[in-house]
Design a protein around this motif. Structure first.
Motif, PDB file in Angstrom:
ATOM      1  N   VAL A 124     -64.281 -69.211 -16.524  1.00 48.69           N
ATOM      2  CA  VAL A 124     -64.057 -69.502 -17.938  1.00 48.69           C
ATOM      3  C   VAL A 124     -63.862 -71.005 -18.070  1.00 48.69           C
ATOM      4  O   VAL A 124     -62.945 -71.575 -17.484  1.00 48.69           O
ATOM      5  CB  VAL A 124     -62.826 -68.735 -18.487  1.00 48.69           C
ATOM      6  N   LYS A 125     -64.745 -71.636 -18.846  1.00 46.68           N
ATOM      7  CA  LYS A 125     -64.683 -73.082 -19.040  1.00 46.68           C
ATOM      8  C   LYS A 125     -63.799 -73.447 -20.233  1.00 46.68           C
ATOM      9  O   LYS A 125     -63.142 -74.476 -20.229  1.00 46.68           O
ATOM     10  CB  LYS A 125     -66.088 -73.666 -19.250  1.00 46.68           C
ATOM     11  N   LYS A 126     -63.816 -72.587 -21.261  1.00 47.73           N
ATOM     12  CA  LYS A 126     -63.027 -72.839 -22.466  1.00 47.73           C
ATOM     13  C   LYS A 126     -62.736 -71.503 -23.131  1.00 47.73           C
ATOM     14  O   LYS A 126     -63.598 -70.636 -23.185  1.00 47.73           O
ATOM     15  CB  LYS A 126     -63.815 -73.746 -23.417  1.00 47.73           C
ATOM     16  N   SER A 127     -61.523 -71.358 -23.636  1.00 44.49           N
ATOM     17  CA  SER A 127     -61.135 -70.130 -24.331  1.00 44.49           C
ATOM     18  C   SER A 127     -60.286 -70.515 -25.530  1.00 44.49           C
ATOM     19  O   SER A 127     -59.335 -71.291 -25.391  1.00 44.49           O
ATOM     20  CB  SER A 127     -60.336 -69.224 -23.393  1.00 44.49           C
ATOM     21  N   GLU A 128     -60.653 -69.999 -26.705  1.00 46.50           N
ATOM     22  CA  GLU A 128     -59.834 -70.298 -27.877  1.00 46.50           C
ATOM     23  C   GLU A 128     -59.842 -69.136 -28.862  1.00 46.50           C
ATOM     24  O   GLU A 128     -60.800 -68.368 -28.929  1.00 46.50           O
ATOM     25  CB  GLU A 128     -60.266 -71.595 -28.559  1.00 46.50           C
ATOM     26  N   ILE A 129     -58.745 -69.023 -29.585  1.00 46.61           N
ATOM     27  CA  ILE A 129     -58.628 -68.036 -30.654  1.00 46.61           C
ATOM     28  C   ILE A 129     -59.144 -68.719 -31.921  1.00 46.61           C
ATOM     29  O   ILE A 129     -58.549 -69.688 -32.395  1.00 46.61           O
ATOM     30  CB  ILE A 129     -57.168 -67.567 -30.846  1.00 46.61           C
ATOM     31  N   LEU A 130     -60.264 -68.225 -32.470  1.00 48.05           N
ATOM     32  CA  LEU A 130     -60.851 -68.821 -33.663  1.00 48.05           C
ATOM     33  C   LEU A 130     -60.269 -68.254 -34.947  1.00 48.05           C
ATOM     34  O   LEU A 130     -60.331 -68.891 -35.998  1.00 48.05           O
ATOM     35  CB  LEU A 130     -62.367 -68.612 -33.682  1.00 48.05           C
ATOM     36  N   PHE A 131     -59.720 -67.031 -34.855  1.00 49.23           N
ATOM     37  CA  PHE A 131     -59.208 -66.368 -36.047  1.00 49.23           C
ATOM     38  C   PHE A 131     -58.052 -65.476 -35.650  1.00 49.23           C
ATOM     39  O   PHE A 131     -58.135 -64.745 -34.667  1.00 49.23           O
ATOM     40  CB  PHE A 131     -60.335 -65.524 -36.678  1.00 49.23           C
ATOM     41  N   ARG A 132     -56.965 -65.550 -36.412  1.00 47.43           N
ATOM     42  CA  ARG A 132     -55.831 -64.642 -36.212  1.00 47.43           C
ATOM     43  C   ARG A 132     -55.775 -63.731 -37.428  1.00 47.43           C
ATOM     44  O   ARG A 132     -55.571 -64.202 -38.541  1.00 47.43           O
ATOM     45  CB  ARG A 132     -54.528 -65.419 -36.048  1.00 47.43           C
ATOM     46  N   GLY A 133     -55.965 -62.440 -37.195  1.00 45.73           N
ATOM     47  CA  GLY A 133     -55.997 -61.488 -38.290  1.00 45.73           C
ATOM     48  C   GLY A 133     -54.847 -60.510 -38.248  1.00 45.73           C
ATOM     49  O   GLY A 133     -54.030 -60.523 -37.324  1.00 45.73           O
ATOM     50  N   LYS A 134     -54.803 -59.652 -39.248  1.00 47.23           N
ATOM     51  CA  LYS A 134     -53.758 -58.631 -39.331  1.00 47.23           C
ATOM     52  C   LYS A 134     -54.008 -57.520 -38.304  1.00 47.23           C
ATOM     53  O   LYS A 134     -53.079 -56.987 -37.713  1.00 47.23           O
ATOM     54  CB  LYS A 134     -53.729 -58.040 -40.741  1.00 47.23           C
ATOM     55  N   VAL A 135     -55.277 -57.178 -38.096  1.00 43.91           N
ATOM     56  CA  VAL A 135     -55.625 -56.078 -37.192  1.00 43.91           C
ATOM     57  C   VAL A 135     -55.995 -56.589 -35.805  1.00 43.91           C
ATOM     58  O   VAL A 135     -55.632 -55.982 -34.800  1.00 43.91           O
ATOM     59  CB  VAL A 135     -56.780 -55.236 -37.786  1.00 43.91           C
TER      60      VAL A 135
END
Length: 179
Positions: free
Chosen positions: A6-17
Motif C-alpha cells: 500500500v503506497k497511500k491510503s486515505e478516507i475520502l468520505f465519512r458517512g453515517k453508514v
C-alpha cells in the motif's frame, strides 16, 4: 501471501453508514492499482422463530432500490457494540418481539470485493410479543410470519432477494439439521 504494498491510503468520505477509503497499491511486478473500500462497522441479523415454528420477517423500504424488500430483522452495529446487543435491539425495534433465547448461528462477509461489512446472524427463540420502536426510516415496515417451506418458495420465486435473509435461513437450516 500479499503480492503488493500500500503506497497511500486515505478516507475520502465519512458517512453515517460507511466511510469510503481509497488505497493506492503497487504490485511486486511494479504495476499500480487502486482499491476502493466501503468501511462498514458490521451488523446483526435475527432469524426469529416462534413456538409454532413460523419465522418472523419484515418488509423494509430500501432506498437504493426504491421498493420494499422482505427481510429478516437486522441493523448496523453502533460504535463498540457487541453483535448480540445489536441483535436484541433490532429484533424488538423492528418486530416488537423479545427472545428468551438468542444464539449466534454464524457470520457472513456481505460483499468482500469492496466492503468490510460482516453480519452476525442470530437465532432468536422463545419470542414474546411487545411494542416495536422503529426509527424514522423504518415507518411503513410490516411484520409477517411464514413457515420455512413458504420462505424457501419465496426465495425460489424471487420474492425474497435479500442476501442476509437467504443466508440466515440457510444457517438456520444447517443448525436445525445438526441439533
Amino acid at each position: 501471501m500479499r503480492n503488493y504494498k500500500v503506497k497511500k491510503s486515505e478516507i475520502l468520505f465519512r458517512g453515517k453508514v460507511f466511510d469510503l477509503q481509497v488505497d493506492e497499491i503497487e504490485y511486486d511486478s511494479g504495476n499500480k492499482g487502486i482499491r476502493e473500500i466501503a468501511v462498514h462497522p458490521g451488523g446483526a441479523v435475527v432469524v426469529p422463530v416462534k413456538n409454532n415454528g413460523k419465522i418472523v420477517m419484515v418488509t423494509q423500504f430500501r432506498y437504493p432500490f426504491q421498493k420494499f424488500l422482505l427481510e429478516m430483522p437486522a441493523g448496523k452495529l453502533d460504535k463498540n457494540e457487541e453483535p448480540i446487543t445489536c441483535a436484541i435491539r433490532e429484533l424488538e425495534e423492528e418486530t416488537g418481539y423479545k427472545a428468551k433465547s438468542i444464539i449466534e448461528l454464524g457470520s457472513i462477509c456481505t460483499t468482500p470485493g469492496f466492503c468490510t461489512e460482516v453480519l452476525h446472524i442470530f437465532l432468536a427463540e422463545g419470542l414474546t410479543p411487545g411494542n416495536h420502536n422503529r426509527e424514522e426510516g423504518e415507518h411503513g415496515m410490516e411484520v409477517f410470519e411464514f413457515t420455512l417451506d413458504e420462505i424457501e418458495k419465496k426465495i425460489l420465486a424471487g420474492e425474497i432477494v435479500d442476501s442476509k435473509s437467504i443466508c440466515g435461513i440457510q444457517l438456520f437450516k444447517l443448525y436445525k439439521k445438526s441439533s
